[in-house]
Enzyme design. Sequence first.
Site, short mmCIF file in Angstrom:
data_model
loop_
_atom_site.label_atom_id
_atom_site.label_comp_id
_atom_site.label_asym_id
_atom_site.label_seq_id
_atom_site.Cartn_x
_atom_site.Cartn_y
_atom_site.Cartn_z
N PRO A 322 0.78 -1.23 0.00
CA PRO A 322 0.00 0.00 0.00
C PRO A 322 0.82 1.29 0.00
CG PRO A 322 0.21 -0.81 2.23
CD PRO A 322 0.96 -1.78 1.35
N THR A 323 2.14 1.21 0.10
CA THR A 323 2.92 2.44 0.31
C THR A 323 3.28 3.10 -1.02
OG1 THR A 323 5.09 1.39 0.24
CG2 THR A 323 3.94 1.40 2.37
N CYS A 324 3.79 4.35 -0.91
CA CYS A 324 4.11 5.16 -2.09
C CYS A 324 5.53 4.91 -2.57
CB CYS A 324 3.96 6.63 -1.76
SG CYS A 324 2.31 7.03 -1.22
N ASP A 325 6.02 3.69 -2.49
CA ASP A 325 7.37 3.39 -2.96
C ASP A 325 7.25 2.28 -3.99
OD1 ASP A 325 9.98 2.19 -3.20
OD2 ASP A 325 10.54 3.28 -1.38
N ASN A 366 4.91 5.89 5.58
CA ASN A 366 3.61 6.38 5.08
C ASN A 366 2.54 6.40 6.18
OD1 ASN A 366 3.34 5.26 1.58
ND2 ASN A 366 4.08 7.16 2.43
#
Length: 376
Positions: A322-325, A366
């Site tokens: 789910p993270t922005c990486d 996050n």
Amino acid sequence: MTPKVARFLRDSMPATPCLVLDVDRVEENYRRMAAALPLARIYYAVKANPAAPILERLVGLGSSFDAASWEEVSACLEAGARPEAISFGNTVKKESAIRAAHAAGVRMFAFDSEAELRKLARSAPGARVYCRILVGNDGAEWPLSRKFGCEVAMAKELMVLAGELGLDPYGISFHVGSQQTKTAAYEAAIAKVAMLFTDLKEAGVNVRMVNLGGGYPVRYRQEVPEIDDFGAAIMGAMAEHFGNALPEIVIEPGRFMVGDAGVVSAEVVLVSRKGAEDPVRWVYLDIGRFGGLAETEGEAIKYAFRTPHDGGAEGPVTIAGPTCDSTDTLYEKSNYRLPLALESGDRVELLATGAYVTTYASQKFNGFQPLAEHYL
Ligand SMILES: *Cc1c(COP(=O)(O)O)cnc(C)c1O
């Protein structure tokens, strides 16, 4: 998934993501391991899952422990382990950690270099030490490369030096890599150790223990050999190379002991496509690389999934966290397929995730909290 875990998930519907682990299964795995290798002493590799309920159950069963840091040594002591049942198995230790462990009564330490041996001589005088050698990691899905261990010729010199420094040159260890799917890896390593034993005895060193490390695999998507197959291969090789002069045998299972006892329960956050005609759906979960699934790095460990729609039509997917990486993509190349009916809000389970998950979770990247844990 054990019936106890299934019942808890159904009746309690715990918030996701979480690990649910059946400690009775850990006990069963301990007993299976002990039955497969009755002559070996089991040192549970604490790093696989250091939760107190697991350590306490294993203390009750008479297990010993392989700890990699002073913090893990402490966790074992707090769980009731006797210091004599703890091996400080990391070959890279702060000297303050060696001192603390020695003061607490720990008397067995690993090394693979002269500098580490001199630290041990200073800060754990008289302790039993064992040298880790480099061995092949072919067949391991999570190999350890050359980070730990030294060449055999160096091990011989260092074991002689250990005695001169007032330490007890007790044994030789190796690690064939984690999730090792080939019994032959142990056979080859044992042959190497046996030759070194001969050399050491000729050099007057009273070496008397072989530590076979960890590596024993868990079933994920693929079948793996049974623990009895590993036991038979290992004892066959020990008998072939040591005959009647069998040394003490130590094993350090981590993954095998806890892996299939646990399940990660997760939520599907989004199912999407990158183009109207794109056959591959992206499935985003509320757990990913930073939430504890570090062993998906390089798609090395391939977990099996269960969904509420199993049995229905399936299609290809990329599975991500789910993270922005962008490195938080779990499986893109491993031909995962999931049901076409899967949608946001569905709960899914990642099977056999009791090992190397909880402690690999980041702190709030996050804003996401580390994985919750339930021990039954
Ligand atoms: C990680 C580790 C283990 C456990 O390995 P598994 O593959 O989980 O069985 C055992 N011994 C040492 C020294 C380790 O570093």
